[in-house]
Design a protein around this motif. Structure first.
Motif, PDB file in Angstrom:
ATOM      1  N   THR A 169      -3.939   7.327  -0.766  1.00  0.00           N
ATOM      2  CA  THR A 169      -3.275   6.036  -0.895  1.00  0.00           C
ATOM      3  C   THR A 169      -3.421   5.540  -2.325  1.00  0.00           C
ATOM      4  O   THR A 169      -4.343   5.948  -3.050  1.00  0.00           O
ATOM      5  CB  THR A 169      -3.867   4.968   0.046  1.00  0.00           C
ATOM      6  OG1 THR A 169      -5.232   4.743  -0.306  1.00  0.00           O
ATOM      7  CG2 THR A 169      -3.756   5.383   1.502  1.00  0.00           C
ATOM      8  N   LEU A 197       0.851  -1.183   0.000  1.00  0.00           N
ATOM      9  CA  LEU A 197       0.000   0.000   0.000  1.00  0.00           C
ATOM     10  C   LEU A 197       0.890   1.236   0.000  1.00  0.00           C
ATOM     11  O   LEU A 197       1.744   1.396   0.872  1.00  0.00           O
ATOM     12  CB  LEU A 197      -0.889  -0.021   1.251  1.00  0.00           C
ATOM     13  CG  LEU A 197      -1.811   1.164   1.510  1.00  0.00           C
ATOM     14  CD1 LEU A 197      -2.810   1.342   0.372  1.00  0.00           C
ATOM     15  CD2 LEU A 197      -2.552   0.960   2.824  1.00  0.00           C
ATOM     16  N   LEU A 233      -3.379   1.703  -4.222  1.00  0.00           N
ATOM     17  CA  LEU A 233      -3.374   0.266  -3.987  1.00  0.00           C
ATOM     18  C   LEU A 233      -3.706  -0.458  -5.292  1.00  0.00           C
ATOM     19  O   LEU A 233      -4.608  -0.049  -6.016  1.00  0.00           O
ATOM     20  CB  LEU A 233      -4.400  -0.092  -2.908  1.00  0.00           C
ATOM     21  CG  LEU A 233      -4.509  -1.560  -2.506  1.00  0.00           C
ATOM     22  CD1 LEU A 233      -3.205  -2.089  -1.919  1.00  0.00           C
ATOM     23  CD2 LEU A 233      -5.649  -1.745  -1.502  1.00  0.00           C
TER      24      LEU A 233
END
Length: 196
Positions: free
Chosen positions: A122, A110, A124
């Motif tokens: 973030t 991540l 991912l």
């Protein structure tokens, strides 16, 4: 002399496409960096299990993992699809209900985008199923971090259809996070590929 100028011009034009895509740090973008954590469910706290759930066959569980500097990461699995959210009330954020339409799993790594050491987004990698067999796609999902109802997916990039998918994801995080309206669907960035 003409030959030299022509060669110089060709070198410049050949380099121009590369130069055009180099990241430019403006005064507003200063201090943006990345850090990385792992999503390893065996090291997370499972706070909801399939036992006792009405639709037992469709719910795989929910976990809280430690992210960047202990930031809570909510991970759930239901109907063979993953859900990932962030923050102290991650389970109540819009991201906790967002997933890809196909069956999917998520990568362990991540990426946290940080502005002066504070996480604001973030990135991912998700692996959606493409058919009945073992083939999967690869999609980068950018999530903005705005506790209090603003933590949601803001951009999706097909990593197999875009050679520069990581660059596109970081650009989306850096330019969109903090201002994205979670009532909207996440933007599809670059060549849509399987996200079409």
């Amino acid at each position: 002399m003409r030959f030299f100028n022509y060669r110089l011009a060709r070198v410049f034009l050949a380099a121009f496409p590369v130069l055009a895509f180099l990241p430019v740090q403006s005064a507003g973008a200063g201090g943006i960096t990345s850090d990385y954590t792992k999503i390893e469910l065996q090291n997370c706290v499972q706070f909801q299990s399939p036992e006792g759930v009405e639709e037992e066959g469709t719910f795989g569980g929910a976990w809280e993992c430690a992210g960047y500097r202990g930031q809570p990461v909510y991970v759930a699995e239901g109907d063979l699809r993953m859900f990932v959210s962030f923050g102290p009330a991650a389970e109540q954020e819009p991201a906790a209900e967002q997933t890809l339409p196909n069956f999917n799993t998520v990568n362990e790594t991540l990426e946290w985008r940080l502005r002066d050491g504070v996480p604001f987004a973030t990135i991912l990698r998700w692996f959606p199923s493409l058919d009945e067999g073992a083939r999967t796609g690869s999609v980068l999902i950018v999530t903005q971090l705005l506790p209090g109802g603003g933590t949601c997916q803001i951009a999706r990039i097909d990593a197999q259809a875009n050679k520069n998918a990581n660059v596109l994801a970081r650009q989306a995080a850096d330019s969109m996070a903090g201002t994205f309206d979670c009532a909207r669907q996440p933007d599809i960035i670059g060549n849509p590929g399987i996200l079409n």
